[in-house]
Motif scaffolding. Structure first.
Motif, PDB file in Angstrom:
ATOM      1  N   HIS A  88      11.465   3.486  -0.955  1.00 16.50           N
ATOM      2  CA  HIS A  88      12.428   4.072  -0.154  1.00 16.50           C
ATOM      3  C   HIS A  88      13.829   2.564  -0.240  1.00 16.50           C
ATOM      4  O   HIS A  88      13.608   1.903  -0.699  1.00 16.50           O
ATOM      5  CB  HIS A  88      12.755   3.490   1.711  1.00 16.50           C
ATOM      6  N   ASP A  99      11.270  -4.974   0.418  1.00 19.26           N
ATOM      7  CA  ASP A  99      11.387  -3.609   1.374  1.00 19.26           C
ATOM      8  C   ASP A  99      11.646  -2.598   0.743  1.00 19.26           C
ATOM      9  O   ASP A  99      12.647  -2.429   1.645  1.00 19.26           O
ATOM     10  CB  ASP A  99      10.926  -4.205   2.775  1.00 19.26           C
ATOM     11  N   GLY A 100      10.628  -1.784   0.161  1.00 13.37           N
ATOM     12  CA  GLY A 100      10.830  -0.171  -0.053  1.00 13.37           C
ATOM     13  C   GLY A 100      11.725  -0.398  -1.163  1.00 13.37           C
ATOM     14  O   GLY A 100      11.143   0.431  -2.496  1.00 13.37           O
ATOM     15  N   GLU A 133      13.446   5.740   5.072  1.00 11.94           N
ATOM     16  CA  GLU A 133      11.912   5.283   5.906  1.00 11.94           C
ATOM     17  C   GLU A 133      11.739   4.350   7.085  1.00 11.94           C
ATOM     18  O   GLU A 133      11.385   4.508   7.690  1.00 11.94           O
ATOM     19  CB  GLU A 133      11.189   4.554   4.427  1.00 11.94           C
ATOM     20  N   GLU A 134      12.999   3.627   7.321  1.00 10.74           N
ATOM     21  CA  GLU A 134      12.941   2.730   8.448  1.00 10.74           C
ATOM     22  C   GLU A 134      13.967   3.416   9.075  1.00 10.74           C
ATOM     23  O   GLU A 134      13.333   2.447  10.985  1.00 10.74           O
ATOM     24  CB  GLU A 134      14.408   1.579   7.921  1.00 10.74           C
ATOM     25  N   HIS A 198       4.107  -1.481  -2.737  1.00 13.51           N
ATOM     26  CA  HIS A 198       4.787  -1.653  -1.485  1.00 13.51           C
ATOM     27  C   HIS A 198       4.210  -3.566  -1.460  1.00 13.51           C
ATOM     28  O   HIS A 198       3.565  -3.944  -1.112  1.00 13.51           O
ATOM     29  CB  HIS A 198       4.708  -1.244  -0.447  1.00 13.51           C
ATOM     30  N   GLN A 201       3.730  -6.660   3.653  1.00  7.63           N
ATOM     31  CA  GLN A 201       4.266  -6.942   5.176  1.00  7.63           C
ATOM     32  C   GLN A 201       3.363  -7.927   6.187  1.00  7.63           C
ATOM     33  O   GLN A 201       3.581  -7.542   7.381  1.00  7.63           O
ATOM     34  CB  GLN A 201       5.286  -5.629   5.804  1.00  7.63           C
ATOM     35  N   HIS A 367       4.834   3.882   6.466  1.00  6.39           N
ATOM     36  CA  HIS A 367       5.574   4.298   4.872  1.00  6.39           C
ATOM     37  C   HIS A 367       5.581   5.691   4.831  1.00  6.39           C
ATOM     38  O   HIS A 367       4.526   6.827   5.746  1.00  6.39           O
ATOM     39  CB  HIS A 367       4.302   4.003   4.093  1.00  6.39           C
TER      40      HIS A 367
HETATM   41 ZN   LIG Z   1       8.980   0.051   3.571  1.00  2.43          ZN
END
Ligand SMILES: [Zn+2]
Length: 422
Positions: A88, A99-100, A133-134, A198, A201, A367
């Motif tokens: 994303h 992130d993404g 996505e978030e 990805h 995290q 995700h």
């Molecule tokens: Zn993400």
């Protein structure tokens, strides 16, 4: 041929920097779904896809889709079976740049490599850049990948952002046709598999000194709102033995949740109380009402359901012992999404071929693969990130690790054989 890992990593970093410069806010990275900045990022990604040898288009949800034709595919062919690679390009507020975006960039760099090597496959390769996505703008999450999977719920169109703008209105302002949402859906024949790179995290890979890991599942999740009621009183005059303190009951409940999660290490169970309201909220009044939310996740559904029951029984006993009462409401229950074993094997082999260990790990975060699982098998490759930090400007992955991730994705695509699908 040997892959130039360093060069791939540097390319990834330069592209991530360019994307990170597109923000709604001057001094930090915020790029929410269907904002003008989302559009600018989508255009940049579309241009990169074209430069890498793909035909790029935007679907009804604004997802950018780059198509790398299969061997001998006629121009404009329909319903071509394809391997989907995606992630994303929307962010949280005050985000990091990996992130993404790393997953989108990795897909583009992999295809660019195939184009440069004049490599075609018996299947097409599509790179997808999702926009929601978030869930940092509307009440929805994963709405763009849900549309790709044919699982978009039109009720979501009525959801509004903090300025009162509905998803429907934002789509129209962006230039999208809400009546065309159905056209974003791929068929099962088209979608051979979905794979996503990805950042982890979390701290597991860093802790194990491992650059990459193969995800086994995306953890299922409950969110349970608990209301505890006691009796208010003067903080100075009511003796400790005569209190019905709703906050102390809630605190004991949170510790009980911790103990339950800790008793399930094999299920990767985690329990968090991240929000709590204490009422009436005065320094000198014994709280008579507390509301908190328990977020409970695990690698599979049965132990999670059992743990939730156990928690509720324990919480009721705690409330009773303290002269309080409690009510609970599980308002969110999302099942575990398992990564397909044949795709996990493919990723493991690609890491092997690079001389890397292939540790298995569970994703505690959600995700797009959860949406894509509705239409096809999916897998994820995790990349070590510094301190396990994400959703924060301090998010960081090294050039070397990103180069390895792109190389692993290249090897995965080269070894991809849809006949191995069960
Ligand atoms: Zn993400």
């Amino acid at each position: 041929m040997t892959l130039d890992i360093e060069r791939l990593g540097r390319r990834a970093e330069a592209m991530l920097d360019e994307l990170a410069a597109i923000s709604e806010e001057p001094d930090r990275l915020t790029r929410r779904f269907l904002t003008p900045e989302h559009k600018r990022a989508a255009h940049l990604v579309g241009r990169w896809m074209q430069e890498a040898g793909m035909v790029a288009a935007e679907d009804a949800l604004g997802t950018v889709r780059g198509h790398y034709a299969r061997d001998g595919e006629p121009e404009g062919a329909n319903r071509v079976p394809r391997l989907l690679i995606g992630s994303h390009i929307d962010t949280v507020l005050n985000a990091g740049k990996y992130d993404g975006m790393l997953g989108v960039v990795a897909g583009i760099l992999a295809v660019e490599h195939f184009r440069d090597q004049n490599q075609r496959f018996p299947f097409a390769v599509d790179v997808l850049a999702f926009g929601d996505e978030e869930g940092s703008r509307f009440p929805t999450v994963l709405s763009s990948s849900a549309a790709t999977a044919g699982a978009f719920d039109t009720a979501w169109l009525k959801g509004v952002d903090r300025d009162g703008i509905s998803l429907e209105k934002a789509m129209a302002d962006y230039g999208l046709d809400t009546a065309a949402v159905g056209t974003a859906a791929l068929t099962q024949e088209e979608a051979l598999a979905y794979v996503e790179v990805h950042i982890e995290q979390g701290p597991v890979l860093e802790h194990g000194d491992l650059p990459l890991g193969v995800v086994t599942s995306i953890a299922g999740q409950n969110r349970t709102r608990v209301n505890v009621r006691g009796v208010a009183g003067h903080a100075g005059t009511v003796p400790m033995t005569l209190r019905q303190d709703a906050y102390l009951a809630a605190a004991e409940m949170a510790l009980a949740a911790e103990a339950i999660a800790k008793a399930h290490p094999d299920d990767a169970m985690v329990a968090t109380v991240g929000t709590i309201k204490v009422m009436p909220g005065a320094v000198n009044v014994i709280p008579d009402h507390v509301e908190f939310v328990l977020d409970l996740r695990a690698a599979s559904d049965a132990p999670r359901a059992k743990a939730l029951k156990q928690f509720i029984a324990k919480a009721e006993a705690i409330a009773a012992a303290r002269g309080c009462s409690m009510t609970h409401d599980t308002y969110h229950d999302c099942p575990t999404a398992a990564c397909a074993p044949w795709l996990q094997d493919g990723l493991t082999q690609s890491l092997d071929s690079l001389g890397l260990k292939a540790p298995k790990l569970v994703s505690g975060a959600g995700h797009d693969g959860q949406s894509m699982a509705k239409i096809t098998d999916f897998a994820m490759l995790f990349v070590r990130c510094k301190g396990g930090i994400s959703h924060n400007p301090a998010e960081f992955a090294t050039v070397g690790d990103m180069g390895l991730a792109v190389a692993a994705l290249i090897k995965f695509v080269e070894g991809f054989d849809p006949a191995k699908r069960g």
